[in-house]
Write a protein that holds these residues in place. Structure first.
Motif, PDB file in Angstrom:
ATOM      1  N   LYS A 105      42.137  50.761 -20.368  1.00 63.11           N
ATOM      2  CA  LYS A 105      43.085  51.669 -19.729  1.00 63.11           C
ATOM      3  C   LYS A 105      44.007  50.952 -18.743  1.00 63.11           C
ATOM      4  N   ARG A 106      43.661  49.700 -18.394  1.00 61.74           N
ATOM      5  CA  ARG A 106      44.494  48.943 -17.455  1.00 61.74           C
ATOM      6  C   ARG A 106      45.492  48.030 -18.163  1.00 61.74           C
ATOM      7  N   LYS A 107      45.382  47.913 -19.460  1.00 61.57           N
ATOM      8  CA  LYS A 107      46.245  46.981 -20.190  1.00 61.57           C
ATOM      9  C   LYS A 107      47.720  47.363 -20.045  1.00 61.57           C
ATOM     10  N   THR A 108      48.025  48.646 -20.194  1.00 60.36           N
ATOM     11  CA  THR A 108      49.418  49.091 -20.073  1.00 60.36           C
ATOM     12  C   THR A 108      49.972  48.819 -18.680  1.00 60.36           C
ATOM     13  N   ARG A 145      44.367  46.047  -9.982  1.00 60.07           N
ATOM     14  CA  ARG A 145      42.962  46.173 -10.386  1.00 60.07           C
ATOM     15  C   ARG A 145      42.925  46.261 -11.905  1.00 60.07           C
ATOM     16  N   ILE A 146      42.370  45.255 -12.552  1.00 58.31           N
ATOM     17  CA  ILE A 146      42.360  45.189 -14.012  1.00 58.31           C
ATOM     18  C   ILE A 146      41.043  45.678 -14.620  1.00 58.31           C
ATOM     19  N   HIS A 147      40.056  45.928 -13.746  1.00 60.22           N
ATOM     20  CA  HIS A 147      38.711  46.293 -14.197  1.00 60.22           C
ATOM     21  C   HIS A 147      37.994  46.882 -12.992  1.00 60.22           C
ATOM     22  N   LEU A 170      38.814  36.734 -17.064  1.00 59.63           N
ATOM     23  CA  LEU A 170      38.230  37.932 -16.478  1.00 59.63           C
ATOM     24  C   LEU A 170      38.406  39.108 -17.427  1.00 59.63           C
ATOM     25  N   PRO A 171      37.464  40.066 -17.403  1.00 53.93           N
ATOM     26  CA  PRO A 171      37.567  41.217 -18.306  1.00 53.93           C
ATOM     27  C   PRO A 171      38.709  42.148 -17.936  1.00 53.93           C
ATOM     28  N   VAL A 176      48.488  35.021 -12.947  1.00 53.24           N
ATOM     29  CA  VAL A 176      48.067  35.299 -14.322  1.00 53.24           C
ATOM     30  C   VAL A 176      48.782  34.361 -15.289  1.00 53.24           C
ATOM     31  N   ASP A 177      48.009  33.682 -16.128  1.00 48.87           N
ATOM     32  CA  ASP A 177      48.568  32.763 -17.121  1.00 48.87           C
ATOM     33  C   ASP A 177      48.805  33.450 -18.457  1.00 48.87           C
ATOM     34  N   LYS A 178      47.839  34.246 -18.894  1.00 49.24           N
ATOM     35  CA  LYS A 178      47.979  34.981 -20.151  1.00 49.24           C
ATOM     36  C   LYS A 178      46.917  36.071 -20.215  1.00 49.24           C
ATOM     37  N   PHE A 179      47.093  36.994 -21.160  1.00 45.90           N
ATOM     38  CA  PHE A 179      46.111  38.059 -21.330  1.00 45.90           C
ATOM     39  C   PHE A 179      46.174  38.570 -22.760  1.00 45.90           C
ATOM     40  N   ASN A 180      45.095  39.232 -23.167  1.00 44.64           N
ATOM     41  CA  ASN A 180      45.067  39.908 -24.462  1.00 44.64           C
ATOM     42  C   ASN A 180      44.467  41.293 -24.269  1.00 44.64           C
ATOM     43  N   SER A 181      43.979  41.889 -25.315  1.00 47.13           N
ATOM     44  CA  SER A 181      43.509  43.273 -25.232  1.00 47.13           C
ATOM     45  C   SER A 181      42.292  43.455 -24.348  1.00 47.13           C
TER      46      SER A 181
END
Length: 233
Positions: free
Chosen positions: A221-224, A189-191, A216-217, A201-206
């Motif tokens: 707190k889920r980034k780590t 769950r990323i959000h 997707l947002p 997942v291809d890529k992500f940022n902050s």
């Protein structure tokens, strides 16, 4: 090379041949020698097929020869047949063996046989992986959904929408409840409104995650958690 180890046994009435094959197994990084047996009778008494991954099996043995043993086993692991007679090769493949080795066994040829068993083992694992599924209730029906088909899950009020590879399904459920249906190693769950399939997942940022051409947002707190789940530095 894979770091997977295949649990192996040697079946041969010749102590010299058992020793040769056992040494090849012991020296190979992808094999684990579990036991050695002199004949098929010992195997039928002591071995359960789910306890081992591959049998290195001599064809010509007293009491129960290699083919008799294969016919007697309800479920067989992978089989590498061994013989000094090439004329058995055609019959061997009627038993769907992984490979056929001729004596004297050459180490390079033995390694090729091991490579085949590894490839077959990985393919089998992939089939099992691809068949994992859950059942969801949609439009008053129970629908089977393969986990590998789910791209992401989206919260829509009292419902969640499963975005699949080629369609979408609306399910009456909370995000919290639905997340408990999904294996933690594969989904995150990323959000508050999104759960993603980590394998897509291809890529992500902050602040966002990209997968399957969509952005997707991502909650701060889920980034780590996402970095750890993906093994990203």
């Amino acid at each position: 090379m894979s770091n997977r180890k295949l649990r192996s046994i040697v079946v041969d009435d010749s102590e010299i041949q058992r020793t040769i094959v056992a040494k090849l197994i012991t020296n190979h990084p992808n094999l684990e020698l579990v036991a050695e047996y002199r004949n098929g009778v010992e195997v039928l008494k002591n071995v359960k097929s789910n306890e081992i991954d591959v049998i290195f099996l001599d064809v010509e043995m007293p009491l129960v020869n290699g083919f008799d043993l294969l016919s007697s086993m309800e479920h067989t692991p992978q089989i590498v047949l061994i013989s000094s007679d090439p004329s058995y090769a055609l019959k061997a493949f009627d038993f769907n063996v992984t490979d056929y080795l001729l004596k004297p066994i050459d180490e390079a040829r033995f390694n090729i046989a091991v490579r085949k068993t590894l490839d077959a083992s990985l393919n089998k694992a992939k089939v099992v992986e691809d068949d994992r599924h859950i059942f969801v209730k949609s439009s008053l029906q129970k629908v089977k959904v393969k986990l590998t088909d789910i791209k992401w899950v989206e919260a829509l009020g009292d419902y969640v929408r499963l975005n699949l590879n080629d369609s979408s399904i609306l399910v009456l459920s909370s995000m919290k409840s639905f997340s408990q249906k999904l294996p933690e190693d594969d989904f995150l769950r990323i959000h508050k409104s999104y759960i993603v399939n980590l394998h897509k997942v291809d890529k992500f940022n902050s602040n966002s995650v990209e997968l399957c051409g969509e952005k997707l947002p991502l909650s701060r707190k889920r980034k780590t958690e996402l970095k750890e789940a993906l093994g990203a530095a």
